[in-house]
Design a protein around this motif. Sequence first.
Motif, PDB file in Angstrom:
ATOM      1  N   MET A 282     -22.254 -24.200   5.803  1.00 40.41           N
ATOM      2  CA  MET A 282     -23.259 -24.341   4.872  1.00 40.41           C
ATOM      3  C   MET A 282     -24.145 -25.330   5.475  1.00 40.41           C
ATOM      4  SD  MET A 282     -22.988 -26.662   1.292  1.00 40.41           S
ATOM      5  CE  MET A 282     -22.584 -25.222   0.436  1.00 40.41           C
ATOM      6  N   GLY A 283     -25.579 -24.827   5.638  1.00 37.16           N
ATOM      7  CA  GLY A 283     -26.549 -25.775   6.001  1.00 37.16           C
ATOM      8  C   GLY A 283     -26.509 -27.147   5.600  1.00 37.16           C
TER       9      GLY A 283
ATOM     10  N   GLY B  21     -26.632  -7.305   7.759  1.00 38.47           N
ATOM     11  CA  GLY B  21     -26.580  -7.557   6.472  1.00 38.47           C
ATOM     12  C   GLY B  21     -27.294  -8.577   5.897  1.00 38.47           C
ATOM     13  N   GLY B  22     -27.512  -8.794   4.746  1.00 36.80           N
ATOM     14  CA  GLY B  22     -27.641  -9.897   3.837  1.00 36.80           C
ATOM     15  C   GLY B  22     -29.335 -10.087   3.711  1.00 36.80           C
ATOM     16  N   THR B  23     -29.819 -10.931   2.675  1.00 38.91           N
ATOM     17  CA  THR B  23     -30.862 -11.239   2.476  1.00 38.91           C
ATOM     18  C   THR B  23     -30.912 -12.698   1.965  1.00 38.91           C
ATOM     19  OG1 THR B  23     -30.849 -10.606   0.090  1.00 38.91           O
ATOM     20  CG2 THR B  23     -31.634  -8.820   1.745  1.00 38.91           C
ATOM     21  N   MET B  24     -32.172 -13.312   1.851  1.00 43.92           N
ATOM     22  CA  MET B  24     -32.216 -14.760   1.163  1.00 43.92           C
ATOM     23  C   MET B  24     -31.665 -14.779  -0.243  1.00 43.92           C
ATOM     24  SD  MET B  24     -33.193 -16.712   3.727  1.00 43.92           S
ATOM     25  CE  MET B  24     -34.004 -18.219   2.697  1.00 43.92           C
TER      26      MET B  24
ATOM     27  N   GLU C  11     -25.897 -21.035   9.082  1.00 49.14           N
ATOM     28  CA  GLU C  11     -26.072 -20.094   9.911  1.00 49.14           C
ATOM     29  C   GLU C  11     -27.394 -19.066   9.464  1.00 49.14           C
ATOM     30  OE1 GLU C  11     -23.708 -16.508  11.888  1.00 49.14           O
ATOM     31  OE2 GLU C  11     -22.680 -17.277  10.550  1.00 49.14           O
ATOM     32  N   ARG C  12     -27.335 -17.996   9.422  1.00 42.38           N
ATOM     33  CA  ARG C  12     -28.610 -16.955   9.398  1.00 42.38           C
ATOM     34  C   ARG C  12     -29.562 -17.501   8.217  1.00 42.38           C
ATOM     35  NH1 ARG C  12     -27.195 -10.837   8.962  1.00 42.38           N
ATOM     36  NH2 ARG C  12     -25.954 -11.521  10.859  1.00 42.38           N
TER      37      ARG C  12
ATOM     38  N   ARG D 255     -28.536 -24.803  14.648  1.00 41.21           N
ATOM     39  CA  ARG D 255     -27.677 -24.315  13.562  1.00 41.21           C
ATOM     40  C   ARG D 255     -26.327 -23.922  14.080  1.00 41.21           C
ATOM     41  NH1 ARG D 255     -29.610 -18.025  13.189  1.00 41.21           N
ATOM     42  NH2 ARG D 255     -29.351 -17.412  15.425  1.00 41.21           N
ATOM     43  N   LYS D 256     -25.603 -23.358  13.434  1.00 39.25           N
ATOM     44  CA  LYS D 256     -24.063 -23.176  13.998  1.00 39.25           C
ATOM     45  C   LYS D 256     -24.106 -22.792  15.383  1.00 39.25           C
ATOM     46  CE  LYS D 256     -19.914 -20.392  12.942  1.00 39.25           C
ATOM     47  NZ  LYS D 256     -19.410 -19.315  11.776  1.00 39.25           N
ATOM     48  N   THR D 257     -22.887 -23.113  16.139  1.00 42.22           N
ATOM     49  CA  THR D 257     -22.886 -22.964  17.473  1.00 42.22           C
ATOM     50  C   THR D 257     -23.833 -23.942  18.477  1.00 42.22           C
ATOM     51  OG1 THR D 257     -24.351 -21.144  17.816  1.00 42.22           O
ATOM     52  CG2 THR D 257     -22.007 -20.641  17.158  1.00 42.22           C
ATOM     53  N   GLU D 258     -24.569 -24.771  17.864  1.00 41.83           N
ATOM     54  CA  GLU D 258     -25.500 -25.502  18.644  1.00 41.83           C
ATOM     55  C   GLU D 258     -25.174 -27.029  18.326  1.00 41.83           C
ATOM     56  OE1 GLU D 258     -28.781 -22.013  18.145  1.00 41.83           O
ATOM     57  OE2 GLU D 258     -29.433 -23.993  17.729  1.00 41.83           O
TER      58      GLU D 258
END
Length: 462
Positions: free
Chosen positions: A41-42, A247-250, A291-292, A302-305
Motif C-alpha cells: 500500500m502506497g 493487468g489492472g487499471t486504476m 506499486e503500479r 515505490r516498492k523495491t526502491e
Amino acid sequence: MTFTLDRRTMLAASAASLAAPALARTPVKRPNVLFILADDMGYADLSCYGRRNYETPAIDALAAQGMRLTSGYANSPVCSATRTALMTGRYQYRLPVGLEEPLAFRDMGLPPDEPTLPSQLRKAGYATSLIGKWHLGAAPKFGPRLSGYEHFFGIQGGGADYFTHASGRGHDLWDNETTAGEHGYLTDILAREAIEQLGRHAADSRPFFMSLHFTAPHWPWEGPNDQAESARLAATGEPAAIFHYDGGTMATYAAIMRRLDEKVGEVLAALQQLGLADDTIVVFTSDNGGERFSDNWPFSGRKTELLEGGVRVPLIVRWPGRITAGSESAVPVMSMDWLPTFLGLAGSAPAPERQSDGVDVLPVLLGSSMPVRPLFWRYRHLDQASCRFGDHKYLRINGNEFLFDVVQDPLERGNLKARQPSLFADLKARWTSWNETMLPFDPDSFSHGFHAKDMADRFGVE
C-alpha cells in the motif's frame, strides 16, 4: 455501515460473557493488540493520507479516533524483509531469511527457534493468532505456528489469486496446517476469519495479539467482481500468470482498496460489538511502499526502491483513552519498533540473547517525542543504501550518492551533498559503520525480486 456477527462468532461472544463477564466492562491491565498490515500500500493510498480518486471511510475513521503518523517507515522496500523485522524486532539483515528480498524460490524461512513478537507475547500470557499472509518460509520447516502463533489462517506465500487462492506453489490457503477449501474473494475470507477469531479471543481470559495481514492491494489486479480475470489467469496454466504485468487499471485498484476498507470496517465493528475495542490497541500500516497503481505522494519512488516512496507507509494507531483522538506525529517509527513497544505494554522485554534494534515508541503514541536516532536500509539491487537521521537522509542508488532534507524536500529533488559536505559525510559514515555489523549479502539470494526488469528500465541498467 451495517454489520452482523455470524452464528459462530455470536456463540463465541456468548461464551465470553459467561466465562469472563468483566472483559467487556473493565479495561484489562495489559491491552489486546490488533495489528492490521496491508500489502504494497502506497503512502497516499488512503484518503486520510491524500488519495483523490476514491475514499476509505472506515480507515479514515480509525485515524480520526487515534493518531496518524506521517513518518511511518517499513523496514524494507519489499515484503519478506520487512516481515522478518516486524517478527524479530531486529534489522532483517541479521538473519539469512532477511537477505532474500523477497523470499521466493529457495527453501528458506524464519527459524522456529528465533524469538519472535508472537512467541514472546505468548510466553507473557497472550493468546496469539495470524490471519492472512505469512511469507516467511513454507511448511513443514517453517510456519506461523512454529514461530509463536497459536492459530493461523491464510496464505504461506507472497501472493495468491483472490478467487482461486492459488500461487506459484499451487493452492495456498490454509487453516493451520490443513488446506482450507474456502470459496470467495480473499479479502472477504480473511476479514470473516478475523471476526470469528476475535470471537474466540473474546471467549479466552487471556489478552490477545492478532496479526491481520491482508494480501490487498498486492497483485494480482483483481477487484471483488473480477472473477473473469481470475479465470483467464488460471486458464494459462502458468504459475507466473499471477503477476500479469499487463493487468489492472486504476479502477481495478480502487475496487481492491474500497473492499479492503470495507472489510477493515467490519472487523473494527466486530471488535466494538464484542466489547473489546476499549481494551485494544489497533495498528494499521503497510509492509512497504506502493506499486503500479499506488499514490505515494508527496514522495518519489515505490516498492523495491529506497527513495521515500518505497519505504514511507501509512501508519495509524488507536488506543481509546490513551492515544488522543485526531492527533498526529511526525516522529519516525519503523516496523521493528513494535516488538519492544508491545512487549513493554505486556510487562515483558525482548529476549536477552536477541536485543531489539527497535525502540519502545509508546511515548510517541502518547504525544511526546523521542531522542533523534538514525534509521538504516539497504537493498542489493542497484546497490541501494540509505540512512535517515533527523530531517536528513543519505541515499546511494546505482552508484550515485545524495543528501536530502526529506522534511523540506519530500520528493528528494535537491541534492545537498555539495552544500552540506560534513553532514553528508557523517550520515554516510553512520551507514557504513552500521552495515559492517550486518550479514553480508548472500550471492545466491533472489535479490532482484519480480521487479528487476522494471527497475532496470527506469534507471537505465541492464
